[in-house]
Write a protein that holds these residues in place. Structure first.
Motif, mmCIF file in Angstrom:
data_model
loop_
_atom_site.group_PDB
_atom_site.id
_atom_site.type_symbol
_atom_site.label_atom_id
_atom_site.label_comp_id
_atom_site.label_asym_id
_atom_site.label_seq_id
_atom_site.Cartn_x
_atom_site.Cartn_y
_atom_site.Cartn_z
ATOM 1 N N TYR A 3 0.837 -1.200 0.000
ATOM 2 C CA TYR A 3 0.000 0.000 0.000
ATOM 3 C C TYR A 3 0.874 1.254 0.000
ATOM 4 O O TYR A 3 0.634 2.197 -0.759
ATOM 5 C CB TYR A 3 -0.931 -0.027 1.202
ATOM 6 N N THR A 15 2.458 1.907 -3.313
ATOM 7 C CA THR A 15 1.531 2.494 -4.279
ATOM 8 C C THR A 15 1.290 3.972 -3.994
ATOM 9 O O THR A 15 1.004 4.731 -4.908
ATOM 10 C CB THR A 15 0.178 1.756 -4.306
ATOM 11 N N LYS A 62 8.423 2.213 -9.888
ATOM 12 C CA LYS A 62 6.985 2.082 -10.134
ATOM 13 C C LYS A 62 6.716 1.015 -11.185
ATOM 14 O O LYS A 62 5.860 0.146 -11.005
ATOM 15 C CB LYS A 62 6.396 3.422 -10.567
ATOM 16 N N LEU A 112 4.728 -2.622 -10.906
ATOM 17 C CA LEU A 112 3.604 -2.972 -11.785
ATOM 18 C C LEU A 112 3.839 -4.284 -12.530
ATOM 19 O O LEU A 112 2.907 -5.051 -12.748
ATOM 20 C CB LEU A 112 3.341 -1.842 -12.784
ATOM 21 N N ILE A 123 -4.488 -0.735 -3.608
ATOM 22 C CA ILE A 123 -3.489 -1.447 -4.415
ATOM 23 C C ILE A 123 -4.109 -1.855 -5.748
ATOM 24 O O ILE A 123 -3.505 -1.693 -6.808
ATOM 25 C CB ILE A 123 -2.938 -2.671 -3.653
ATOM 26 N N PHE A 131 -4.395 1.203 -7.968
ATOM 27 C CA PHE A 131 -3.081 1.580 -8.495
ATOM 28 C C PHE A 131 -2.712 0.702 -9.682
ATOM 29 O O PHE A 131 -2.290 1.193 -10.727
ATOM 30 C CB PHE A 131 -2.036 1.443 -7.380
ATOM 31 N N VAL A 132 -2.890 -0.594 -9.511
ATOM 32 C CA VAL A 132 -2.547 -1.539 -10.576
ATOM 33 C C VAL A 132 -3.459 -1.323 -11.788
ATOM 34 O O VAL A 132 -3.010 -1.316 -12.930
ATOM 35 C CB VAL A 132 -2.633 -2.992 -10.062
#
Length: 138
Positions: free
Chosen positions: A31, A34, A46, A50, A114, A117-118
């Motif tokens: 978390y 992200t 980053k 990913l 999360i 974000f993904v």
């Protein structure tokens, strides 16, 4: 290497508690990644994070955790309302929120962040997450 639970603690209950704590810390670390990683983070951090989520098994586990913590939070909230009815709506609402967060709502929120974000940063991961959530009727 992952530390093992203390040997003085024995039994399945202690091991389960240790694994739960490890899961909580792992979710918290992801978390925070992200939240604080950006396109300008050093060493393409980053993008490297990913890439980890291009593996469908990891996304499936993320959805599994999301659904599990959602269920825990809902049960905690239901249990609160079932056993606490003092008539004050504002206190009940705050108490229910507190019970929900303590029962798994906080981790549910972090896992949801999360997933967001993904999804925002990878179309492939987004489509797989949506498929999995649809399969879960969520």
């Amino acid at each position: 290497s992952i530390p093992k639970p203390a040997s003085s603690e024995s039994g399945k209950k202690a091991k389960r508690a240790w694994l739960h704590k490890l899961e909580e810390h792992t979710i918290s670390i992801l978390y925070n990644f992200t939240r604080y990683l950006s396109d300008s983070s050093p060493d393409d951090a980053k993008q490297r994070l990913l890439v980890k989520f291009l593996d469908h098994d990891k996304l499936d586990r993320l959805v599994e955790l999301l659904m599990g913590y959602d269920e825990r939070a809902r049960k905690a909230e239901f249990k609160f309302y079932r056993y606490n009815d003092d008539g004050d709506e504002e206190d009940d609402a705050m108490g229910a929120l507190s019970a929900k967060l303590a029962g798994g709502g906080d981790l549910f929120h972090r896992i949801g962040a999360i997933c967001a974000f993904v999804s925002v940063n990878s179309k492939r991961s987004h489509s797989h997450l949506m498929e999995q959530l649809t399969l879960q009727n969520s």
